[in-house]
Design a protein around this motif. Structure first.
Motif, PDB file in Angstrom:
ATOM      1  N   ARG A   1      -2.060   1.380   1.341  1.00 47.99           N
ATOM      2  CA  ARG A   1      -3.445   0.553   1.886  1.00 47.99           C
ATOM      3  C   ARG A   1      -4.761   0.696   2.250  1.00 47.99           C
ATOM      4  NH1 ARG A   1      -3.636  -3.459   0.025  1.00 47.99           N
ATOM      5  NH2 ARG A   1      -3.940  -4.820   2.035  1.00 47.99           N
ATOM      6  N   ALA A   2      -4.671   1.864   1.798  1.00 49.29           N
ATOM      7  CA  ALA A   2      -6.567   2.739   2.442  1.00 49.29           C
ATOM      8  C   ALA A   2      -6.870   1.774   1.123  1.00 49.29           C
ATOM      9  CB  ALA A   2      -6.251   3.661   1.747  1.00 49.29           C
ATOM     10  N   PRO A   3      -8.053   1.264   1.571  1.00 51.39           N
ATOM     11  CA  PRO A   3      -9.266   0.741   0.692  1.00 51.39           C
ATOM     12  C   PRO A   3      -9.831   0.810  -0.064  1.00 51.39           C
ATOM     13  CG  PRO A   3     -10.161   0.499   3.208  1.00 51.39           C
ATOM     14  CD  PRO A   3      -8.524   1.434   3.226  1.00 51.39           C
ATOM     15  N   HIS A   4      -9.523   2.272  -0.418  1.00 55.38           N
ATOM     16  CA  HIS A   4     -10.621   3.022  -1.890  1.00 55.38           C
ATOM     17  C   HIS A   4      -9.845   2.692  -2.985  1.00 55.38           C
ATOM     18  CE1 HIS A   4      -7.761   6.533  -2.121  1.00 55.38           C
ATOM     19  NE2 HIS A   4      -7.216   6.719  -0.653  1.00 55.38           N
ATOM     20  N   TRP A   5      -8.128   3.037  -2.879  1.00 57.64           N
ATOM     21  CA  TRP A   5      -7.535   2.700  -4.354  1.00 57.64           C
ATOM     22  C   TRP A   5      -7.832   1.262  -4.918  1.00 57.64           C
ATOM     23  CZ3 TRP A   5      -5.254   6.943  -5.630  1.00 57.64           C
ATOM     24  CH2 TRP A   5      -4.321   7.988  -4.555  1.00 57.64           C
ATOM     25  N   TYR A   6      -8.306   0.539  -4.245  1.00 62.83           N
ATOM     26  CA  TYR A   6      -8.372  -1.276  -4.186  1.00 62.83           C
ATOM     27  C   TYR A   6      -9.649  -1.543  -5.155  1.00 62.83           C
ATOM     28  CZ  TYR A   6      -3.818  -1.598  -2.847  1.00 62.83           C
ATOM     29  OH  TYR A   6      -2.470  -1.028  -2.021  1.00 62.83           O
ATOM     30  N   GLU A   7     -10.820  -0.521  -4.153  1.00 61.83           N
ATOM     31  CA  GLU A   7     -12.449  -0.941  -3.752  1.00 61.83           C
ATOM     32  C   GLU A   7     -12.434   0.355  -5.305  1.00 61.83           C
ATOM     33  OE1 GLU A   7     -13.765  -0.082  -0.163  1.00 61.83           O
ATOM     34  OE2 GLU A   7     -13.069  -1.802   0.530  1.00 61.83           O
ATOM     35  N   ALA A   8     -13.136   1.743  -5.140  1.00 59.11           N
ATOM     36  CA  ALA A   8     -12.549   2.605  -6.355  1.00 59.11           C
ATOM     37  C   ALA A   8     -12.246   2.217  -7.396  1.00 59.11           C
ATOM     38  CB  ALA A   8     -13.452   3.817  -5.292  1.00 59.11           C
ATOM     39  N   GLY A   9     -11.489   2.386  -7.216  1.00 59.20           N
ATOM     40  CA  GLY A   9      -9.882   2.244  -7.823  1.00 59.20           C
ATOM     41  C   GLY A   9      -9.793   1.413  -8.734  1.00 59.20           C
ATOM     42  N   ASP A  10      -9.940   0.514  -8.090  1.00 61.20           N
ATOM     43  CA  ASP A  10     -10.129  -1.374  -9.622  1.00 61.20           C
ATOM     44  C   ASP A  10      -8.653  -1.922  -9.151  1.00 61.20           C
ATOM     45  OD1 ASP A  10     -12.517  -1.325  -9.522  1.00 61.20           O
ATOM     46  OD2 ASP A  10     -12.967  -0.733 -11.397  1.00 61.20           O
TER      47      ASP A  10
ATOM     48  N   THR B   1      -2.899  -7.166  -4.617  1.00 62.50           N
ATOM     49  CA  THR B   1      -1.934  -8.549  -5.199  1.00 62.50           C
ATOM     50  C   THR B   1      -0.901  -7.987  -4.315  1.00 62.50           C
ATOM     51  OG1 THR B   1      -1.259  -7.394  -7.290  1.00 62.50           O
ATOM     52  CG2 THR B   1      -3.785  -9.385  -7.250  1.00 62.50           C
ATOM     53  N   LEU B   2      -0.182  -8.918  -3.955  1.00 61.57           N
ATOM     54  CA  LEU B   2       1.652  -8.638  -4.154  1.00 61.57           C
ATOM     55  C   LEU B   2       2.123  -7.266  -4.896  1.00 61.57           C
ATOM     56  CD1 LEU B   2       3.317 -11.736  -3.203  1.00 61.57           C
ATOM     57  CD2 LEU B   2       2.559  -9.360  -1.482  1.00 61.57           C
ATOM     58  N   ASP B   3       1.815  -7.388  -6.522  1.00 62.77           N
ATOM     59  CA  ASP B   3       2.185  -6.124  -7.311  1.00 62.77           C
ATOM     60  C   ASP B   3       1.477  -5.151  -7.230  1.00 62.77           C
ATOM     61  OD1 ASP B   3       4.419  -8.130  -8.370  1.00 62.77           O
ATOM     62  OD2 ASP B   3       2.638  -8.577  -9.897  1.00 62.77           O
ATOM     63  N   GLY B   4       0.296  -5.217  -6.767  1.00 59.90           N
ATOM     64  CA  GLY B   4      -0.619  -4.308  -6.701  1.00 59.90           C
ATOM     65  C   GLY B   4      -0.122  -2.899  -5.628  1.00 59.90           C
ATOM     66  N   ARG B   5      -0.009  -4.020  -4.538  1.00 60.26           N
ATOM     67  CA  ARG B   5       0.566  -3.252  -3.198  1.00 60.26           C
ATOM     68  C   ARG B   5       1.591  -2.850  -2.997  1.00 60.26           C
ATOM     69  NH1 ARG B   5      -1.089  -8.178   0.834  1.00 60.26           N
ATOM     70  NH2 ARG B   5      -2.965  -8.628  -0.054  1.00 60.26           N
ATOM     71  N   PHE B   6       2.311  -3.671  -3.593  1.00 60.00           N
ATOM     72  CA  PHE B   6       3.765  -2.294  -4.728  1.00 60.00           C
ATOM     73  C   PHE B   6       3.505  -1.590  -5.317  1.00 60.00           C
ATOM     74  CE2 PHE B   6       7.166  -1.968  -7.225  1.00 60.00           C
ATOM     75  CZ  PHE B   6       8.574  -2.228  -6.202  1.00 60.00           C
TER      76      PHE B   6
ATOM     77  N   ARG C   1       0.158   1.853 -17.274  1.00 61.41           N
ATOM     78  CA  ARG C   1       1.218   0.799 -17.476  1.00 61.41           C
ATOM     79  C   ARG C   1       1.679  -0.047 -16.028  1.00 61.41           C
ATOM     80  NH1 ARG C   1       4.272   4.496 -19.595  1.00 61.41           N
ATOM     81  NH2 ARG C   1       5.503   5.431 -18.231  1.00 61.41           N
ATOM     82  N   ASN C   2       1.765   1.253 -14.286  1.00 63.70           N
ATOM     83  CA  ASN C   2       2.317   0.739 -13.649  1.00 63.70           C
ATOM     84  C   ASN C   2       1.180   0.084 -12.478  1.00 63.70           C
ATOM     85  OD1 ASN C   2       4.791   1.589 -14.226  1.00 63.70           O
ATOM     86  ND2 ASN C   2       3.933   4.022 -14.100  1.00 63.70           N
ATOM     87  N   LEU C   3       0.425   0.128 -12.634  1.00 63.85           N
ATOM     88  CA  LEU C   3      -0.963  -0.336 -11.342  1.00 63.85           C
ATOM     89  C   LEU C   3      -1.646  -1.124 -12.180  1.00 63.85           C
ATOM     90  CD1 LEU C   3      -2.254   3.374  -9.746  1.00 63.85           C
ATOM     91  CD2 LEU C   3      -0.607   2.035  -8.926  1.00 63.85           C
ATOM     92  N   TRP C   4      -2.202  -1.831 -13.761  1.00 62.40           N
ATOM     93  CA  TRP C   4      -3.234  -2.439 -14.473  1.00 62.40           C
ATOM     94  C   TRP C   4      -2.107  -2.745 -15.179  1.00 62.40           C
ATOM     95  CZ3 TRP C   4      -4.991   2.316 -13.501  1.00 62.40           C
ATOM     96  CH2 TRP C   4      -6.035   2.853 -12.098  1.00 62.40           C
ATOM     97  N   ARG C   5      -0.772  -2.953 -15.714  1.00 61.90           N
ATOM     98  CA  ARG C   5       0.024  -3.691 -16.586  1.00 61.90           C
ATOM     99  C   ARG C   5      -0.316  -3.376 -17.642  1.00 61.90           C
ATOM    100  NH1 ARG C   5       2.967  -3.224 -12.187  1.00 61.90           N
ATOM    101  NH2 ARG C   5       4.072  -5.068 -11.162  1.00 61.90           N
ATOM    102  N   GLY C   6      -1.167  -1.454 -18.210  1.00 60.34           N
ATOM    103  CA  GLY C   6      -0.770  -1.834 -19.247  1.00 60.34           C
ATOM    104  C   GLY C   6      -2.221  -1.866 -19.848  1.00 60.34           C
ATOM    105  N   ASN C   7      -3.521  -2.925 -19.028  1.00 62.26           N
ATOM    106  CA  ASN C   7      -4.893  -2.956 -19.306  1.00 62.26           C
ATOM    107  C   ASN C   7      -5.712  -2.655 -18.638  1.00 62.26           C
ATOM    108  OD1 ASN C   7      -4.320  -5.094 -21.021  1.00 62.26           O
ATOM    109  ND2 ASN C   7      -3.748  -6.488 -18.288  1.00 62.26           N
ATOM    110  N   ALA C   8      -5.899  -1.329 -18.867  1.00 57.86           N
ATOM    111  CA  ALA C   8      -7.060  -0.115 -18.524  1.00 57.86           C
ATOM    112  C   ALA C   8      -8.024  -0.940 -17.490  1.00 57.86           C
ATOM    113  CB  ALA C   8      -7.022   0.960 -19.260  1.00 57.86           C
TER     114      ALA C   8
END
Length: 175
Positions: free
Chosen positions: A30-39, A43-48, A130-137
């Motif tokens: 849940r560290a913010p850098h994954w979601y901010e700098a890592g894009d 979302t629920l799926d992104g957190r999972f 594939r897993n973090l961005w559902r195939g959309n880089a």
């Protein structure tokens, strides 16, 4: 004579010894850098997906010490228990929770294999997309950030003995 209290006394759940490590996995994911700098989508799926990524790296490290295999099982059981509770809290009913948990465990299993790819490799890059961005880089900077952080976390995990990791209440800082 045996007292009723002793007869019905419950033994402590041995998985609870891994609770601090489980909490550390969730906190790292849940560290913010994954979601901010890592894009990574927040979302629920992104957190999972992030929990699954960090969990996979931790389980890989635990697997390095066969004497600690039970700790990996206990940690995985906490993952299942927590996901079950989270889904029920969201409002999923009994009929749906079992199927969803099955899918989540299957997804974790797939990620365990995919995230064994070497740091910086095309295979790891493909698995992350594939897993973090559902195939959309994502943008190159986001993907580069996640790739670098995965390598740093893996390196930090590899730098500590597994016996210390399984009792940790936080994951090691990247070196």
């Amino acid at each position: 004579m045996i007292s009723l209290r002793k007869l019905f006394k419950q033994s402590p759940d041995p998985r609870e010894a891994r609770r601090p490590l489980w909490n550390a996995v969730v906190a790292a994911a849940r560290a913010p850098h994954w979601y901010e700098a890592g894009d990574v989508p927040d979302t629920l799926d992104g957190r999972f997906d992030m929990i699954s990524l960090v969990m996979a790296l931790v389980l890989h490290r635990i697997d390095d010490d066969p004497d600690q295999a039970l700790a990996g099982v206990e940690l995985t059981e906490l993952f299942v228990t927590d996901m079950d509770g989270q889904m029920r809290q969201i409002g999923f009913g009994d009929m749906v929770v079992g199927k969803q948990i099955g899918r989540m465990v299957g997804a974790l299993g797939g990620r365990l294999g995919a995230y064994r790819a070497p740091d910086g490799s095309d295979d790891l890059r493909a698995a992350l997309v594939r897993n973090l961005w559902r195939g959309n880089a994502p943008a190159d900077a986001g993907l580069a950030h996640v790739m670098a952080e995965v390598a740093a976390l893996r390196g930090a995990l590899n730098a500590i003995p597994v016996a210390e990791l399984i009792v940790a209440d936080r994951l090691p800082a990247a070196v």
